[in-house]
Every structure is written in structure tokens, then in C-alpha cells.
Motif scaffolding. Structure first.
Motif, PDB file in Angstrom:
ATOM      1  N   GLN A 251      -7.030   8.870  -1.446  1.00 28.06           N
ATOM      2  CA  GLN A 251      -8.025   8.752  -0.378  1.00 28.06           C
ATOM      3  C   GLN A 251      -8.477   7.304  -0.207  1.00 28.06           C
ATOM      4  O   GLN A 251      -8.663   6.831   0.915  1.00 28.06           O
ATOM      5  CB  GLN A 251      -9.220   9.656  -0.660  1.00 28.06           C
ATOM      6  CG  GLN A 251      -8.893  11.127  -0.516  1.00 28.06           C
ATOM      7  CD  GLN A 251     -10.031  12.028  -0.974  1.00 28.06           C
ATOM      8  OE1 GLN A 251     -10.853  11.647  -1.802  1.00 28.06           O
ATOM      9  NE2 GLN A 251     -10.059  13.240  -0.427  1.00 28.06           N
ATOM     10  N   LYS A 252      -8.639   6.599  -1.312  1.00 25.86           N
ATOM     11  CA  LYS A 252      -9.036   5.193  -1.249  1.00 25.86           C
ATOM     12  C   LYS A 252      -7.946   4.363  -0.568  1.00 25.86           C
ATOM     13  O   LYS A 252      -8.235   3.517   0.283  1.00 25.86           O
ATOM     14  CB  LYS A 252      -9.325   4.652  -2.643  1.00 25.86           C
ATOM     15  CG  LYS A 252      -9.777   3.207  -2.661  1.00 25.86           C
ATOM     16  CD  LYS A 252      -9.931   2.692  -4.074  1.00 25.86           C
ATOM     17  CE  LYS A 252     -10.299   1.230  -4.117  1.00 25.86           C
ATOM     18  NZ  LYS A 252      -9.373   0.342  -3.444  1.00 25.86           N
ATOM     19  N   ILE A 253      -6.711   4.595  -0.946  1.00 19.20           N
ATOM     20  CA  ILE A 253      -5.595   3.859  -0.344  1.00 19.20           C
ATOM     21  C   ILE A 253      -5.527   4.148   1.148  1.00 19.20           C
ATOM     22  O   ILE A 253      -5.331   3.231   1.955  1.00 19.20           O
ATOM     23  CB  ILE A 253      -4.267   4.198  -1.049  1.00 19.20           C
ATOM     24  CG1 ILE A 253      -4.255   3.642  -2.472  1.00 19.20           C
ATOM     25  CG2 ILE A 253      -3.081   3.648  -0.258  1.00 19.20           C
ATOM     26  CD1 ILE A 253      -3.084   4.090  -3.315  1.00 19.20           C
ATOM     27  N   ASN A 254      -5.699   5.400   1.528  1.00 15.66           N
ATOM     28  CA  ASN A 254      -5.673   5.751   2.949  1.00 15.66           C
ATOM     29  C   ASN A 254      -6.775   5.040   3.724  1.00 15.66           C
ATOM     30  O   ASN A 254      -6.552   4.561   4.834  1.00 15.66           O
ATOM     31  CB  ASN A 254      -5.790   7.263   3.141  1.00 15.66           C
ATOM     32  CG  ASN A 254      -4.500   7.977   2.865  1.00 15.66           C
ATOM     33  OD1 ASN A 254      -3.424   7.402   2.929  1.00 15.66           O
ATOM     34  ND2 ASN A 254      -4.595   9.246   2.541  1.00 15.66           N
ATOM     35  N   ALA A 255      -7.967   4.972   3.141  1.00 14.67           N
ATOM     36  CA  ALA A 255      -9.081   4.270   3.789  1.00 14.67           C
ATOM     37  C   ALA A 255      -8.754   2.786   3.943  1.00 14.67           C
ATOM     38  O   ALA A 255      -9.002   2.196   5.002  1.00 14.67           O
ATOM     39  CB  ALA A 255     -10.361   4.463   2.991  1.00 14.67           C
ATOM     40  N   ASP A 256      -8.195   2.191   2.892  1.00 11.82           N
ATOM     41  CA  ASP A 256      -7.808   0.778   2.955  1.00 11.82           C
ATOM     42  C   ASP A 256      -6.729   0.556   4.008  1.00 11.82           C
ATOM     43  O   ASP A 256      -6.762  -0.439   4.752  1.00 11.82           O
ATOM     44  CB  ASP A 256      -7.310   0.288   1.592  1.00 11.82           C
ATOM     45  CG  ASP A 256      -8.413   0.249   0.542  1.00 11.82           C
ATOM     46  OD1 ASP A 256      -9.614   0.298   0.912  1.00 11.82           O
ATOM     47  OD2 ASP A 256      -8.081   0.181  -0.663  1.00 11.82           O
TER      48      ASP A 256
ATOM     49  N   LYS B  16       0.856   4.031  -2.789  1.00 12.39           N
ATOM     50  CA  LYS B  16       0.578   5.421  -2.410  1.00 12.39           C
ATOM     51  C   LYS B  16       1.613   6.353  -3.024  1.00 12.39           C
ATOM     52  O   LYS B  16       1.280   7.438  -3.504  1.00 12.39           O
ATOM     53  CB  LYS B  16       0.589   5.552  -0.893  1.00 12.39           C
ATOM     54  CG  LYS B  16       0.092   6.902  -0.411  1.00 12.39           C
ATOM     55  CD  LYS B  16       0.257   7.078   1.080  1.00 12.39           C
ATOM     56  CE  LYS B  16      -0.669   6.230   1.875  1.00 12.39           C
ATOM     57  NZ  LYS B  16      -0.638   6.537   3.314  1.00 12.39           N
TER      58      LYS B  16
ATOM     59  N   SER C 256       0.829  -1.200   0.000  1.00 13.83           N
ATOM     60  CA  SER C 256       0.000   0.000   0.000  1.00 13.83           C
ATOM     61  C   SER C 256       0.867   1.257   0.000  1.00 13.83           C
ATOM     62  O   SER C 256       0.562   2.232  -0.697  1.00 13.83           O
ATOM     63  CB  SER C 256      -0.926  -0.008   1.214  1.00 13.83           C
ATOM     64  OG  SER C 256      -1.717   1.139   1.255  1.00 13.83           O
TER      65      SER C 256
ATOM     66  N   GLU D  52      -8.113  11.188  -5.525  1.00 11.34           N
ATOM     67  CA  GLU D  52      -9.178  10.223  -5.254  1.00 11.34           C
ATOM     68  C   GLU D  52      -8.606   8.851  -4.914  1.00 11.34           C
ATOM     69  O   GLU D  52      -9.062   8.189  -3.973  1.00 11.34           O
ATOM     70  CB  GLU D  52     -10.130  10.128  -6.438  1.00 11.34           C
ATOM     71  CG  GLU D  52     -10.980  11.366  -6.626  1.00 11.34           C
ATOM     72  CD  GLU D  52     -11.877  11.264  -7.847  1.00 11.34           C
ATOM     73  OE1 GLU D  52     -12.035  10.163  -8.410  1.00 11.34           O
ATOM     74  OE2 GLU D  52     -12.422  12.311  -8.232  1.00 11.34           O
ATOM     75  N   GLU D  53      -7.634   8.423  -5.669  1.00 10.82           N
ATOM     76  CA  GLU D  53      -7.010   7.124  -5.412  1.00 10.82           C
ATOM     77  C   GLU D  53      -6.247   7.147  -4.089  1.00 10.82           C
ATOM     78  O   GLU D  53      -6.236   6.170  -3.344  1.00 10.82           O
ATOM     79  CB  GLU D  53      -6.082   6.732  -6.562  1.00 10.82           C
ATOM     80  CG  GLU D  53      -5.508   5.341  -6.449  1.00 10.82           C
ATOM     81  CD  GLU D  53      -6.544   4.224  -6.542  1.00 10.82           C
ATOM     82  OE1 GLU D  53      -6.257   3.124  -6.036  1.00 10.82           O
ATOM     83  OE2 GLU D  53      -7.631   4.447  -7.111  1.00 10.82           O
TER      84      GLU D  53
ATOM     85  N   ASN E  14      -3.027  11.846  -8.004  1.00 10.12           N
ATOM     86  CA  ASN E  14      -4.378  11.291  -8.068  1.00 10.12           C
ATOM     87  C   ASN E  14      -4.961  11.278  -6.653  1.00 10.12           C
ATOM     88  O   ASN E  14      -4.813  10.318  -5.901  1.00 10.12           O
ATOM     89  CB  ASN E  14      -4.336   9.881  -8.658  1.00 10.12           C
ATOM     90  CG  ASN E  14      -5.706   9.310  -8.893  1.00 10.12           C
ATOM     91  OD1 ASN E  14      -6.688   9.752  -8.316  1.00 10.12           O
ATOM     92  ND2 ASN E  14      -5.756   8.298  -9.750  1.00 10.12           N
TER      93      ASN E  14
END
Length: 75
Positions: free
Chosen positions: A42-47, A29, A25, A39-40, A37
Motif C-alpha cells: 500500500q505504501k509503494i502504491n501511494a508513492d 513491489k 518501485s 502494508e508495504e 506484505n
């Protein structure tokens, strides 16, 4: 006692898998940041937050197992 050791091994294996996912991850990142990017990212951070939560639960279980093993060994 053997059951505790087996359970500890399972927990440590699961923790290792989670840490490997976190390393991947982090690499993902870096690439996303370079590409800007958001949006991506933010998704990685959530994961990552989910992975960290799982890691914390497993770490608590690991500590409990160490305590149980120490109790059995009178240490």
C-alpha cells in the motif's frame, strides 16, 4: 529559442528520473508481493501515485514546450 530547448532538456531529465524511480518501485513491489506484505504494498502504491502525478505534470509541460518551439520555428 535556446531557453526553450534548455527548459525542455530539464523537463526531459526530470521525467527520466521519475521513470527510473517508477521502475525501481515496480521491482520493489514485486518483492513485497512475493513476501505478501500488504502494508508495504500500500505504501509503494501511494508513492507510485505521487510519482505518476508528477510525471503527468511534466508531460503537460513537455507538450507546451514542444508547442512553443513549433511556434517559434513556424511549424
Amino acid at each position: 529559442m535556446a531557453g526553450l530547448i534548455d527548459e525542455l532538456i530539464v523537463v526531459l531529465d526530470e521525467m527520466n528520473d521519475l521513470y527510473e524511480q517508477l521502475i525501481k518501485s515496480g521491482k520493489d513491489k514485486l518483492e513485497v508481493i512475493i513476501k505478501n506484505n500488504i502494508e508495504e504494498l500500500q505504501k509503494i502504491n501511494a508513492d507510485e501515485n505521487v510519482l505518476v502525478g508528477k510525471t503527468l505534470k511534466l508531460d503537460k509541460k513537455r507538450e507546451e514546450l514542444f508547442s512553443d518551439i513549433a511556434f517559434v520555428l513556424n511549424k
